[in-house]
Design an enzyme around this catalytic site. Structure first.
Site, PDB file in Angstrom:
ATOM      1  N   SER A 140       0.807  -1.236   0.094  1.00  0.00           N
ATOM      2  CA  SER A 140      -0.185   0.015   0.049  1.00  0.00           C
ATOM      3  C   SER A 140       0.734   1.335   0.247  1.00  0.00           C
ATOM      4  O   SER A 140       1.732   1.216   0.454  1.00  0.00           O
ATOM      5  CB  SER A 140      -0.912  -0.028   1.383  1.00  0.00           C
ATOM      6  OG  SER A 140      -1.485   1.336   1.496  1.00  0.00           O
ATOM      7  N   TYR A 165      -2.482  -0.343  10.160  1.00  0.00           N
ATOM      8  CA  TYR A 165      -2.433  -0.792   8.447  1.00  0.00           C
ATOM      9  C   TYR A 165      -1.133  -0.652   7.826  1.00  0.00           C
ATOM     10  O   TYR A 165      -0.639  -1.823   7.203  1.00  0.00           O
ATOM     11  CB  TYR A 165      -3.659   0.024   7.990  1.00  0.00           C
ATOM     12  CG  TYR A 165      -3.683  -0.312   6.588  1.00  0.00           C
ATOM     13  CD1 TYR A 165      -3.947  -1.502   6.212  1.00  0.00           C
ATOM     14  CD2 TYR A 165      -3.376   0.515   5.388  1.00  0.00           C
ATOM     15  CE1 TYR A 165      -4.208  -1.846   4.693  1.00  0.00           C
ATOM     16  CE2 TYR A 165      -3.504   0.139   3.961  1.00  0.00           C
ATOM     17  CZ  TYR A 165      -3.941  -1.181   3.822  1.00  0.00           C
ATOM     18  OH  TYR A 165      -4.235  -1.363   2.327  1.00  0.00           O
TER      19      TYR A 165
END
Length: 345
Positions: A140, A165
């Protein structure tokens, strides 16, 4: 579909295992491969992080293809993963199953460790014992944290994640690097930048704004109402993302440590407010009436970053890929789909 010069179609003799197949990117990638005659095994646990009806609607479309096999299960369940690898012997694995979302990681950290760390470990172990031609996995853009230097390049320092995350995604890159070094698993990590489009994720801003408008609610914009220093996001349309992944599938790295990481984004960030105004225009066109969101401005949230901006030079060099969809075109397709799917006309 326009085939680009030098772009090889996926090998239809291979078996593709796609985790998160009922998810946004997983669905579109599975569909693209199936349309070209590939055999696809899809895994998904169909969790309720967002509306499961949307996940089932995607699955219904995939099940129309006879070369699609669906396994309902969780990648954090080692037996499910081991059993699937033993039964289907996939040649190419694309791990897109993950607990997504930056803000949700503040509320439910357990889900991120289970899916993004344990789940990914299970995939790596399975690739170790059932060798594959290529493992492609989702990282990501959040790994760049609050890096000030833009555009973000793959060689940038990424040791300061600002959300759990992001930390799990950085961990995935380290784990994949280790496994590719120890067991020669050719693997490629993709740092996704904000992906959007029809049948997308309701937890993403553009989708949430649209839902709130039709529910008669205001939208919340986390930029302090500061238009001079507005948030920038590298919005990337789903078809462009899928095209980039598809091109990479048959391009496994082959060095001493067969592991590579690529940015996959649009290389053209937009101000959040421009994106919102474009969404209003596109929805107005789809619904046949003027749509203007009622906006509430709030401070930036913990874990959010002021700008995401991908340098996509490495990906372009590797597979000749450059995104081509403008936000006007991409958001219009989303708006048309939304108004029809949710019957808002």
């Amino acid at each position: 579909m326009v085939m680009h010069v030098g772009h090889k179609s996926p090998d239809t003799g291979k078996i593709y295992l796609i985790t998160g197949a009922a998810g946004f990117i997983g669905f579109f990638l599975s569909k693209r491969l199936l349309e070209q005659g590939c055999r696809v095994i899809g895994i998904d646990n169909i969790n309720d992080y967002y509306d499961v009806k949307l996940k089932y609607a995607r699955l219904e479309q995939l099940k129309l293809f006879e070369q699609f096999t669906f396994v309902e299960g969780d990648i954090s369940d080692k037996d499910v993963i081991t059993g699937t690898f033993q039964e289907y012997r996939p040649n190419i694995v694309v791990n897109l199953a993950a607990q997504a979302g930056v803000r949700y990681s503040l509320e439910n950290p357990d889900a991120y460790i289970q899916s993004n760390i344990i789940g990914f470990f299970n995939i790596l172990e399975a690739c170790r014992y059932s060798p594959v031609d290529h493992l492609v996995y989702a990282s990501s853009s959040s790994v760049y944290g609050s890096n000030k230097k833009v555009p973000f390049e793959e060689s940038d320092f990424v040791d300061h994640p600002v959300s759990l995350y992001a930390a799990t995604k950085k961990s995935n890159e380290l784990m994949a690097h280790t496994y590719s070094h120890l067991y020669k698993i050719p693997s490629t990590g993709l740092r996704f930048f904000t992906v959007y489009g029809p049948m997308g994720r309701p937890d993403m801003a553009y989708f949430g704004f649209t839902q709130r408008y039709f529910a008669g609610e205001p939208i919340r914009i986390f930029n302090n109402g500061d238009f001079e220093n507005d948030l920038y996001r590298d919005f990337t349309y789903i078809d462009d993302i899928v095209e980039g992944i598809e091109r990479l599938l048959c391009k496994a790295p082959d060095k001493t440590v067969p592991h590579k990481v690529f940015n996959i984004g649009n290389n053209s960030p937009e101000k959040l407010m421009v994106f919102i105004e474009t969404l209003e225009k596109c929805l107005s066109k789809s619904a046949g009436r003027e749509i203007v969101f009622n906006k509430i401005y709030e401070p930036i949230k913990p874990g959010d970053v002021p700008a995401t901006y991908a340098d996509t030079g490495l990906l372009q060099e590797a597979v000749g890929f450059k995104p081509e969809t403008s936000i006007e075109e991409g958001l219009q397709r989303f708006a048309d789909w939304y108004v029809e799917y949710y019957k808002m006309k």
